[in-house]
Motif scaffolding. Structure first.
Motif, short mmCIF file in Angstrom:
data_model
loop_
_atom_site.label_atom_id
_atom_site.label_comp_id
_atom_site.label_asym_id
_atom_site.label_seq_id
_atom_site.Cartn_x
_atom_site.Cartn_y
_atom_site.Cartn_z
N PRO A 4 0.81 -1.22 0.00
CA PRO A 4 0.00 0.00 0.00
C PRO A 4 0.84 1.27 0.00
O PRO A 4 0.43 2.30 -0.53
CB PRO A 4 -0.84 -0.12 1.27
N PHE A 5 2.02 1.20 0.58
CA PHE A 5 2.91 2.36 0.60
C PHE A 5 3.41 2.67 -0.80
O PHE A 5 3.49 3.83 -1.20
CB PHE A 5 4.09 2.12 1.55
N GLN A 6 3.73 1.61 -1.54
CA GLN A 6 4.23 1.76 -2.90
C GLN A 6 3.15 2.36 -3.81
O GLN A 6 3.45 3.21 -4.66
CB GLN A 6 4.67 0.39 -3.41
N ILE A 7 1.91 1.94 -3.63
CA ILE A 7 0.82 2.46 -4.44
C ILE A 7 0.73 3.98 -4.31
O ILE A 7 0.45 4.69 -5.27
CB ILE A 7 -0.52 1.78 -4.04
N PHE A 8 0.99 4.48 -3.10
CA PHE A 8 0.89 5.92 -2.85
C PHE A 8 2.25 6.64 -2.89
O PHE A 8 2.33 7.82 -2.55
CB PHE A 8 0.21 6.18 -1.50
N ASP A 9 3.30 5.92 -3.27
CA ASP A 9 4.65 6.49 -3.31
C ASP A 9 5.04 7.11 -1.97
O ASP A 9 5.58 8.22 -1.90
CB ASP A 9 4.77 7.55 -4.42
N LEU A 10 4.75 6.38 -0.89
CA LEU A 10 5.09 6.82 0.46
C LEU A 10 6.07 5.85 1.09
O LEU A 10 6.05 4.65 0.76
CB LEU A 10 3.82 6.89 1.33
N PRO A 11 6.90 6.33 2.01
CA PRO A 11 7.81 5.41 2.70
C PRO A 11 7.00 4.47 3.60
O PRO A 11 5.96 4.84 4.14
CB PRO A 11 8.71 6.34 3.53
N ALA A 12 7.47 3.23 3.74
CA ALA A 12 6.81 2.25 4.61
C ALA A 12 7.14 2.59 6.05
O ALA A 12 8.01 1.99 6.68
CB ALA A 12 7.26 0.84 4.26
N ASP A 13 6.43 3.57 6.58
CA ASP A 13 6.67 4.09 7.91
C ASP A 13 5.34 4.20 8.65
O ASP A 13 4.33 4.57 8.06
CB ASP A 13 7.33 5.47 7.80
N ASP A 57 -8.37 0.03 -1.45
CA ASP A 57 -7.94 -0.92 -0.42
C ASP A 57 -6.67 -0.43 0.27
O ASP A 57 -6.54 -0.55 1.50
CB ASP A 57 -7.69 -2.30 -1.03
N ALA A 58 -5.74 0.10 -0.51
CA ALA A 58 -4.49 0.61 0.07
C ALA A 58 -4.77 1.79 0.99
O ALA A 58 -4.17 1.91 2.06
CB ALA A 58 -3.51 1.01 -1.04
#
Length: 173
Positions: A4-13, A57-58
């Motif tokens: 889900p982080f990748q879908i939104f181009d966000l760091p997995a944090d 879903d993300a």
């Protein structure tokens, strides 16, 4: 599992930039809107709809701190969380759960709004403490501990919902 982080181009944090998440969500939804695919093939329309579903879903996963934490754990361990197979091994917390449930039943029987409000506040504080501890466990990559804290948070969330139902019943009188 889709990241889900990748879908939104966000760091997995665990600490999430809500503004960036919301901005990116609107961008993705605009790009995937069905009106953009009216003259496209049926396949392209289905792919866009599928991607739109993945985005939704993300978003749900990232907006929910428990689901977000479990996604981080899964991304780092490769293990999917199976709620059907999980059982808490923390006996002290199981005893605490029983105590809280009994306390809620007593408060409902007594119809004591003030005590019920105090109990709700106690559970809210416990939830905040668990969220803080969860954030620390994720930062220090203590995946098992973080997973246990997710279980506890799931319980306190359910208990908070039950408290709300009791409050609604009491206020109906």
């Amino acid at each position: 599992m889709l990241n889900p982080f990748q879908i939104f181009d966000l760091p997995a944090d665990f600490q999430l930039d809500e503004k960036a998440l919301n901005t990116r969500y609107l961008e993705l939804q605009k790009a995937l809107h069905p009106d953009n695919f009216v003259s496209s093939s049926a396949l392209e329309q289905r792919v866009a709809m599928q991607k739109s579903t993945e985005v939704n879903d993300a978003l749900k996963t990232l907006k929910d701190p428990i689901l977000r934490a479990e996604a981080i754990i899964a991304l780092n361990t490769g293990e999917q969380i199976d709620l059907e197979q999980k059982s808490t091994q923390d006996v002290a917390f199981l005893m605490q759960q029983l105590q809280w449930r009994e306390q809620l039943e007593e408060l409902e029987d007594q119809k004591d709004e003030q005590a019920l409000n105090a109990f709700a506040k106690e559970i809210k504080q416990e939830t905040q403490s668990l969220l803080t501890a969860l954030s620390e466990s994720l930062t220090s990559q203590q995946w098992t501990k973080a997973s246990q804290q997710c279980d506890k948070l799931r319980f306190t969330r359910k208990l908070s919902e039950e408290i709300e139902r009791v409050e609604e019943r009491l206020f109906e009188l």
